[in-house]
Scaffold this motif. Sequence first.
Motif, mmCIF file in Angstrom:
data_model
loop_
_atom_site.group_PDB
_atom_site.id
_atom_site.type_symbol
_atom_site.label_atom_id
_atom_site.label_comp_id
_atom_site.label_asym_id
_atom_site.label_seq_id
_atom_site.Cartn_x
_atom_site.Cartn_y
_atom_site.Cartn_z
ATOM 1 N N LEU A 166 0.809 -1.221 0.000
ATOM 2 C CA LEU A 166 0.000 0.000 0.000
ATOM 3 C C LEU A 166 0.838 1.265 0.000
ATOM 4 O O LEU A 166 0.325 2.337 -0.340
ATOM 5 C CB LEU A 166 -0.937 -0.010 1.209
ATOM 6 C CG LEU A 166 -1.938 -1.154 1.286
ATOM 7 C CD1 LEU A 166 -2.791 -1.029 2.540
ATOM 8 C CD2 LEU A 166 -2.820 -1.192 0.045
ATOM 9 N N PHE A 167 2.099 1.151 0.367
ATOM 10 C CA PHE A 167 2.982 2.328 0.323
ATOM 11 C C PHE A 167 3.657 2.445 -1.035
ATOM 12 O O PHE A 167 3.589 3.490 -1.680
ATOM 13 C CB PHE A 167 4.032 2.250 1.430
ATOM 14 C CG PHE A 167 4.974 3.430 1.447
ATOM 15 C CD1 PHE A 167 4.544 4.659 1.930
ATOM 16 C CD2 PHE A 167 6.279 3.320 0.968
ATOM 17 C CE1 PHE A 167 5.401 5.764 1.941
ATOM 18 C CE2 PHE A 167 7.136 4.417 0.974
ATOM 19 C CZ PHE A 167 6.691 5.637 1.473
ATOM 20 N N ASP A 168 4.285 1.395 -1.494
ATOM 21 C CA ASP A 168 5.047 1.460 -2.743
ATOM 22 C C ASP A 168 4.168 1.769 -3.945
ATOM 23 O O ASP A 168 4.665 2.278 -4.962
ATOM 24 C CB ASP A 168 5.765 0.132 -2.988
ATOM 25 C CG ASP A 168 6.939 -0.075 -2.044
ATOM 26 O OD1 ASP A 168 7.234 0.845 -1.255
ATOM 27 O OD2 ASP A 168 7.555 -1.160 -2.075
ATOM 28 N N THR A 169 2.873 1.444 -3.882
ATOM 29 C CA THR A 169 1.978 1.673 -5.015
ATOM 30 C C THR A 169 1.216 2.981 -4.900
ATOM 31 O O THR A 169 0.338 3.246 -5.718
ATOM 32 C CB THR A 169 0.966 0.516 -5.138
ATOM 33 O OG1 THR A 169 0.227 0.408 -3.911
ATOM 34 C CG2 THR A 169 1.673 -0.793 -5.413
ATOM 35 N N ASP A 170 1.544 3.811 -3.903
ATOM 36 C CA ASP A 170 0.845 5.080 -3.698
ATOM 37 C C ASP A 170 1.824 6.223 -3.966
ATOM 38 O O ASP A 170 2.526 6.695 -3.074
ATOM 39 C CB ASP A 170 0.302 5.156 -2.270
ATOM 40 C CG ASP A 170 -0.638 6.333 -2.052
ATOM 41 O OD1 ASP A 170 -0.619 7.265 -2.880
ATOM 42 O OD2 ASP A 170 -1.378 6.322 -1.056
ATOM 43 N N ARG A 171 1.881 6.674 -5.210
ATOM 44 C CA ARG A 171 2.840 7.706 -5.587
ATOM 45 C C ARG A 171 2.545 9.033 -4.901
ATOM 46 O O ARG A 171 3.457 9.801 -4.605
ATOM 47 C CB ARG A 171 2.838 7.867 -7.109
ATOM 48 C CG ARG A 171 3.310 6.623 -7.850
ATOM 49 C CD ARG A 171 3.118 6.752 -9.361
ATOM 50 N NE ARG A 171 3.466 5.522 -10.063
ATOM 51 C CZ ARG A 171 2.650 4.480 -10.199
ATOM 52 N NH1 ARG A 171 1.432 4.524 -9.687
ATOM 53 N NH2 ARG A 171 3.044 3.401 -10.833
ATOM 54 N N LEU B 91 -5.632 12.331 8.873
ATOM 55 C CA LEU B 91 -4.948 11.150 8.341
ATOM 56 C C LEU B 91 -5.928 10.010 8.092
ATOM 57 O O LEU B 91 -5.854 9.317 7.069
ATOM 58 C CB LEU B 91 -3.873 10.687 9.327
ATOM 59 C CG LEU B 91 -2.716 11.645 9.584
ATOM 60 C CD1 LEU B 91 -1.931 11.214 10.821
ATOM 61 C CD2 LEU B 91 -1.794 11.728 8.369
ATOM 62 N N GLY B 92 -6.844 9.815 9.025
ATOM 63 C CA GLY B 92 -7.818 8.753 8.869
ATOM 64 C C GLY B 92 -8.688 8.944 7.646
ATOM 65 O O GLY B 92 -8.992 7.984 6.918
ATOM 66 N N SER B 93 -9.102 10.186 7.402
ATOM 67 C CA SER B 93 -9.924 10.444 6.213
ATOM 68 C C SER B 93 -9.108 10.306 4.938
ATOM 69 O O SER B 93 -9.603 9.801 3.920
ATOM 70 C CB SER B 93 -10.548 11.836 6.309
ATOM 71 O OG SER B 93 -11.582 11.850 7.270
ATOM 72 N N ALA B 94 -7.853 10.751 4.962
ATOM 73 C CA ALA B 94 -6.997 10.580 3.783
ATOM 74 C C ALA B 94 -6.804 9.093 3.478
ATOM 75 O O ALA B 94 -6.869 8.664 2.317
ATOM 76 C CB ALA B 94 -5.651 11.261 4.002
ATOM 77 N N GLY B 95 -6.589 8.296 4.529
ATOM 78 C CA GLY B 95 -6.445 6.859 4.326
ATOM 79 C C GLY B 95 -7.729 6.206 3.862
ATOM 80 O O GLY B 95 -7.716 5.308 3.010
ATOM 81 N N GLY B 96 -8.858 6.644 4.421
ATOM 82 C CA GLY B 96 -10.147 6.102 4.009
ATOM 83 C C GLY B 96 -10.471 6.421 2.566
ATOM 84 O O GLY B 96 -11.052 5.597 1.844
ATOM 85 N N MET B 97 -10.090 7.616 2.121
ATOM 86 C CA MET B 97 -10.291 7.969 0.718
ATOM 87 C C MET B 97 -9.444 7.082 -0.190
ATOM 88 O O MET B 97 -9.919 6.565 -1.209
ATOM 89 C CB MET B 97 -9.928 9.440 0.496
ATOM 90 C CG MET B 97 -10.910 10.429 1.089
ATOM 91 S SD MET B 97 -10.366 12.131 0.729
ATOM 92 C CE MET B 97 -11.612 13.066 1.608
ATOM 93 N N ARG B 98 -8.186 6.924 0.176
ATOM 94 C CA ARG B 98 -7.306 6.095 -0.661
ATOM 95 C C ARG B 98 -7.806 4.659 -0.710
ATOM 96 O O ARG B 98 -7.789 4.012 -1.772
ATOM 97 C CB ARG B 98 -5.872 6.147 -0.115
ATOM 98 C CG ARG B 98 -4.881 5.254 -0.848
ATOM 99 C CD ARG B 98 -4.638 5.695 -2.283
ATOM 100 N NE ARG B 98 -3.741 4.752 -2.959
ATOM 101 C CZ ARG B 98 -3.407 4.823 -4.254
ATOM 102 N NH1 ARG B 98 -3.886 5.800 -5.007
ATOM 103 N NH2 ARG B 98 -2.590 3.944 -4.789
ATOM 104 N N ALA B 99 -8.261 4.137 0.428
ATOM 105 C CA ALA B 99 -8.768 2.766 0.459
ATOM 106 C C ALA B 99 -9.945 2.588 -0.491
ATOM 107 O O ALA B 99 -10.056 1.575 -1.198
ATOM 108 C CB ALA B 99 -9.170 2.397 1.884
ATOM 109 N N ALA B 100 -10.856 3.567 -0.506
ATOM 110 C CA ALA B 100 -12.008 3.489 -1.401
ATOM 111 C C ALA B 100 -11.601 3.702 -2.855
ATOM 112 O O ALA B 100 -12.114 3.043 -3.765
ATOM 113 C CB ALA B 100 -13.056 4.521 -0.979
#
Length: 550
Positions: free
Chosen positions: A27-32, A308-317
């Motif tokens: 999830l880190f390496d694929t998130d430019r 941070l939680g919302s940023a992560g939740g957006m990326r997850a979706a």
Amino acid sequence: MSDRAPLSELSTHVVSNQAAPFENVNLFDTDRALIGAVAANGGAEHHDQLSHFGAECGSADVQALSRQANRHVPELRTFDRFGRRLDEVEFHPAYHELMKLGLDSGISASAWTQPEAGHVSHGVMMILMGQADPGVTCPMSMTYSSVAALATDRDLADIWVPRVKASSYDSRMIPADEKSGVTIGMAMTEKQGGSDVRANTTRAVPDGDGAYLLTGHKWFCSAPMSDAFLTLAYSDDGLTCFLVPRWRPDGTRNGIHIMRLKDKLGDRSNASSEIEYHNAWARQLGESGRGVRTIIDMVQHTRYDCVLGSAGGMRAALVQALWHGSHRRVFQKTLIDQPAMRAVLADLIIESEAATALALRLGRSLDQAGTDDSEAAFVRLATPVAKYWVCKRQPGFVYEALECLGGAGYVEEGPMPRLFRQSPLNAIWEGSGNVIALDILRALARAPSSLEAVMTELALVRGAHPDYDQHCARLEEYSRPGGLHEGAARAFAQSAALALQAAALFQSAPDFVFEAFCRQRLAKDRSGFLYGDVCESVDQQRLIERAMPN
């Protein structure tokens, strides 16, 4: 973990045109976008550690743990079978595995143990852990942020901060001094006041030996199996902050009664409770009568975690929508090649990267605030502004991503319903919209330098894009006499957040991302925020290539 060799050739049809499960992805390496924000905010030295953590969070095993922890929700054990009081919460083993993953990796400790960019490192881990399971990030966040409040009392800090820094999860219900590491929770609000903590009624009386005994209730106590809780109660001098451990110094259970667990919309892997204090033993933390002042720095850190939680939740979706769209064919084309779908995905990508960029800009500010007055002033205003806007954007974002999957996104077997139920939480936790907007006004009134610091940050990008310049000019109108008042607080928060997102993207993202954000979010002729109405000048192809988790 994925099912092994499921049958695709059935008696009535052949199962085809379905995406493989999104798992075993780093999830880190694929998130430019995340990698760029880390580098822009001084965290590049943590790359290898974050890459390892990203691989664990994206593994099939961890995704399975999240499903289990949310399906088998926490259960309250008020008494043992003999009728003796316990006040314990029982979790599925998957919950403990997730807690171990995060805490043993340093998610709560790294901000306080890393010599450089510790808050940025913590921020990235929160974004990644939130994609593994957002529920367990709640106790991790409170444990991290508690250090800021503990710093007000050297004696208590000497005891409890090393336990936080230990980076170890120990689930045993035993006194903290016998454990390898601790978690620390919060219990602030009461039924009659909610966010108005000055309406609290919990009382604290001296026990005659330098400590206090607390009596009262708390309406929301999240993570009630924590080893200690920061709480507010009235002493003779006024509202004061206290540290309430689960165990008394004599080795007996403290008077913390868990009355019930909350049946929540989302966040189901995490336990939230209503509690009562029955002569609960506590130590005063900070100055007597200055309880709100004592917790204010801690609140700044938990609000950072909300962003941070919302940023992560957006990326997850987002990655679920991208993954589905790149594998499913509709009307003789891959879904992602359909113009209408491409526009929606490109617009979601812009929103997700802007959230990530601003979140980690806050992390850099927290890292530097102790030695840089301008950064301290910046984070004082930028944190509630970001918390207001980014967290409010999450529910609509997740819904739009869910819709990209069609009916498959609405089925509980997949992750989208869980992400959607989780999406409103960060906008409510640590102050809902109006509370945050009013806090912004208070910050401006008490510390005018905070607005100066934000405007200085925005000025660094002036001239980079005409839409940005015009937006900043409109933002400056709020500084005129009478421009800032309660009725305008929300509008100011939105306008300031959009400008800060653009400035953060200018520092961390390629030009085409910054330009797309300015055109989509800042241009005066862009009246709405529904996703998919994309300007012709936006380079949708490059946005999708950048965001795709290959």
